[in-house]
Design an enzyme around this catalytic site. Sequence first.
Site, PDB file in Angstrom:
ATOM      1  N   GLU A   1      -2.603 -18.840 -19.804  1.00 52.86           N
ATOM      2  CA  GLU A   1      -1.194 -18.475 -19.893  1.00 52.86           C
ATOM      3  C   GLU A   1      -0.314 -19.559 -20.518  1.00 52.86           C
ATOM      4  O   GLU A   1       0.646 -19.243 -21.208  1.00 52.86           O
ATOM      5  CB  GLU A   1      -0.646 -18.129 -18.493  1.00 52.86           C
ATOM      6  CG  GLU A   1      -1.212 -16.837 -17.919  1.00 52.86           C
ATOM      7  CD  GLU A   1      -0.789 -15.611 -18.707  1.00 52.86           C
ATOM      8  OE1 GLU A   1       0.333 -15.575 -19.254  1.00 52.86           O
ATOM      9  OE2 GLU A   1      -1.599 -14.660 -18.802  1.00 52.86           O
TER      10      GLU A   1
ATOM     11  N   SER B   1       0.942  20.733  36.431  1.00 51.48           N
ATOM     12  CA  SER B   1       0.016  20.294  37.478  1.00 51.48           C
ATOM     13  C   SER B   1      -0.367  18.826  37.395  1.00 51.48           C
ATOM     14  O   SER B   1      -0.926  18.303  38.357  1.00 51.48           O
ATOM     15  CB  SER B   1      -1.248  21.149  37.449  1.00 51.48           C
ATOM     16  OG  SER B   1      -0.920  22.498  37.649  1.00 51.48           O
TER      17      SER B   1
END
Lengths: 784, 249
Positions: A176, A460
């Site tokens: 780069e 229940s």
Amino acid sequence: MWGIALIALVAGALLAVLVVRPRYRELERTVVERFNGRPWAVPARIYGDAFVLYPGIELEPTGFFTRLQRLGYREVTEPVRVRGEFRRDPHGSAVDLFLHEFHYPLHPEPGRAIRLELARGVMTQVRELETGNELFDVALEPEPLAGLYDQVWEERRVVPLARIPPRVVQAVLAIEDSRFYEHGAFDWRGILRAVVRNVAAGRIVEGGSTLTQQLMKNFFLSESRTFARKAKELAMAVIAERRYTKDQILELYLNEIYLGQSGVKGIFGVSEAAQFYFGKELSDVTTAEAALLAGLIRAPNAYSPLRSPDRARSRRDLVLAAMSAEGFLTEAEAAAARTDQVVLRRFALDRNAAPYFVDFVRRELAASYPPEALTGDGLRIFTSLDPEMQIAAEHAVGEGLTAIERRHPRLASTDPGERLEAALIALHPATGEIEAMVGGRDYRTTQFNRVTDAWRQPGSVFKPVVYFAALDPDGGAAHVLPTSPIADEPFTWPYEGRTWTPANYQDRYLGVVTIRRALEMSLNVATARVGFETGLPRIQTAAERLGFPGPLPAFPAMVLGSFEATPLTIAEVYAVLASQGQRTQARAVKQVANEADELVEGGRPLAITSVVSPQLTYLVTHLLEGVLERGTGRGVRASGFDRPAAGKTGTTNDYGDAWFAGYTPDLVTVVWVGFDRRRPLGLSGAQAALPIWTAFMREATAGRSARDFDVPEGVTLVTIDPTSGLRATPGCPETIVEAFLDADAPTEFCPMHGGIARGRAPTEVDDRDESDRGTGRGWWRRWF
Amino acid sequence: MATLVLTELVAFDAGPSVAAAPFVAAPPSATPYATVPVAAGLLVAALLAGCGAAPARQRSVPAAPPSRAAAPPVRTARSRPPAPPEVPPPPAALREDSGPLTAKIREGMPANRAAALRMTEQARGLIANGEQAHAIELLERAIAIDASVPYAYYFLAMAHYGAKHPALARPLLDRAQQKLAAEPYWLAEVQVLRGQIAEEEGRPADARAAYERALRVFPRNAAASAGLARLGAETDSAPPRDGAGGGAR
């Protein structure tokens, strides 16, 4: 002419002072703020719980190898050399594992090589490979679940330049900006070279931007290719070069660059990229891997080894050549690197793990942190979730609902608002840690978390609370025993000038039954009678002590669960039973650490309260074990789940809600099934919720030691005849082991079977001193 | 009853000068020679009545519940002065148990229990080194692996106390106490820690009570003795209260 020149000079000076200089100052402020402040918004990262390795666990059933895969470990056939590798011995006698480095907030794990010794798949020992020392405190590092980000998820691990391997730096500079340390803000030679090459190629093949320019573009500017944007980029690069060192700029660059995508997550910085592509720490990458990472910078998606391996390899070779040209590598080293096989990590599908749980975590943390802190301060949030259990939960819910719809096509719908839904929560009763949470069938359709936000009638599943209150001798109140008889016959409960007449399922009544039988078979009328005899105030008090937010409504139907609660509340209440009287609030966040690995606010330590007696909770647990053995929950045993466990089915009157709440000593799980719009399901808890619970629990408990419920001091277990409720004799055809408070344990023997005189112990008839046998002296001794 | 009848028989034979038994009166017209068959009959009746009044047999002891850990063997002190009525008699095993918890790991022990014991022992070392936060993390993990290990609760309480979180420590001590009911040494340690917390919070009366409880269950607990001595010394050195024997103002 001189006048024109003078005018031009003055105009230029005025332009500089009035326009350029202020603009320059503005750009300078922007650059300095970014460099000196927090360069990036680092999203908070949420982790599941670490997986502790200890002798006795079975690796396969506990999902050890799938955990390794999700953590990015790579299986190798050679001895493990670097972190992130594991090797299975061909004979199955050991697994060598080189742990990843992981920075726990309180104790960094440096990444050790360990050996797990196995016998028939069960871990027997853990040793450190280097020293041979036995280890007892080893864990697989926590799995990342999700990130909390603002608009864009930038996944990034910030690492200082000093910890970036030289090869990585060299690779990036070589491809780069090889003259990075020589030029200023921009490189005239590089620009000219790029122009020449681009003209020769007839297209853009090379850029002339320096790393500094690239950094400025990434930090501040758009991708637009305009002259103005380029000018700004150059100006900012000049500013950065003037104010900061090359090393500072390079460090920011290497942590900033975009290097790929994983679903919605962007991969930024070389450290994150090393982990993402290779499953490695940055310090462990090879020269070839470093070159591959550097090659991505120009076009991460085009050169991605995941998408285009050949292009990635070519690009890598170009980087290696550049490194060699710059003198970072010898020809031989470059050649060797070119032949290196780059092994990518095996990817599990990038799933949004536990989305309902992540939302729950976010809500928990909202009290301590504003949104911007969660999305930008780089916090690490360590939670209680077990990812393997979570997968089991999601699977059980998904498969369970599909199976219900297959069996009952009338329940299936393509309308998202009309689909059958479910919720599942699993938590540890002693610590309150949430280990799995499924808030609905499909998070992508609706984020409504039914575990925490769906208020439904428990039906229940509330009954154990009624029996708990009835069994309690607190303050000398009349109380029942598990063997007490109760009439399961129609009755009417008068209250406040009105009446309530409960009914059993299909109007079937069993006559006189024991308390145990009434709960095992979930008999409505018997339970209502128990509630009537006990009194609503005692039941309300018991409910609040167990964890229901009170006060519950004071009408008779309350005893059958005719009020609303969330699955989370039900789980917390059942956790009190499972933990023998200890209440612990459900918690998800265990620790929160900042970027410096310091513990900060937000984590919740274990905080317990003893709310009810261990003895009473044990009595109820013992009854609920019978639900699975003989009662409405026997489908659990029929499906092959045989660990010590207790539970209760739940079905509301209108069949609008189906529940199963159950627990082992170490895990409480509650499942709810129903429709959001409260359409009747037409199925009981045993039909709809129990199968999901059982499927989940089989997976969740696999590979771990089974433990029975501890019998606390103050409880006596007695073998009784279930018909008489008295101590069993050898003649009793059926016996069970019943639990009593010590003071309530029966002392009389069952007179119903085998010709034993009422109230006489069989041992009183048959008990003879062995030395008297055949002498005729026995009766004499007894009489005198 | 047999004794009473026989006594009466003797009295009857001895003649009217012998006082009659309270509820069996001598018939005035009975002749001496009628006493023998009567006496024999009464003797037989007495014997038959005695058979029906056999002393109550000890009820058979219920079978031990299946899952309870074996209680430590009972040992009685050879010589001990009578305990004051308000102090319950000293419990069973008064063995020191200050060794490593890993010594409790036995062949066949469930794997998670052994792991939790090891973690707890490791956390014990961290606490000694002042690493409370790390100990807390490890102990919570130990409890998650096996919540039946009572020592984990005790040491977690200790770690929270060391980290200045007494409110978190107290309920953990309650839990530890519940689970350590059969281990006097550790029960005493729980009380000592309660005492230390109370001292630090400026509650000397509660601290004293805790230390005394510790010594009741394990008389050799040195920390409890030291705590009481400390509280006693502090009381002795406290300045006299106004009007309590000092000079008039």
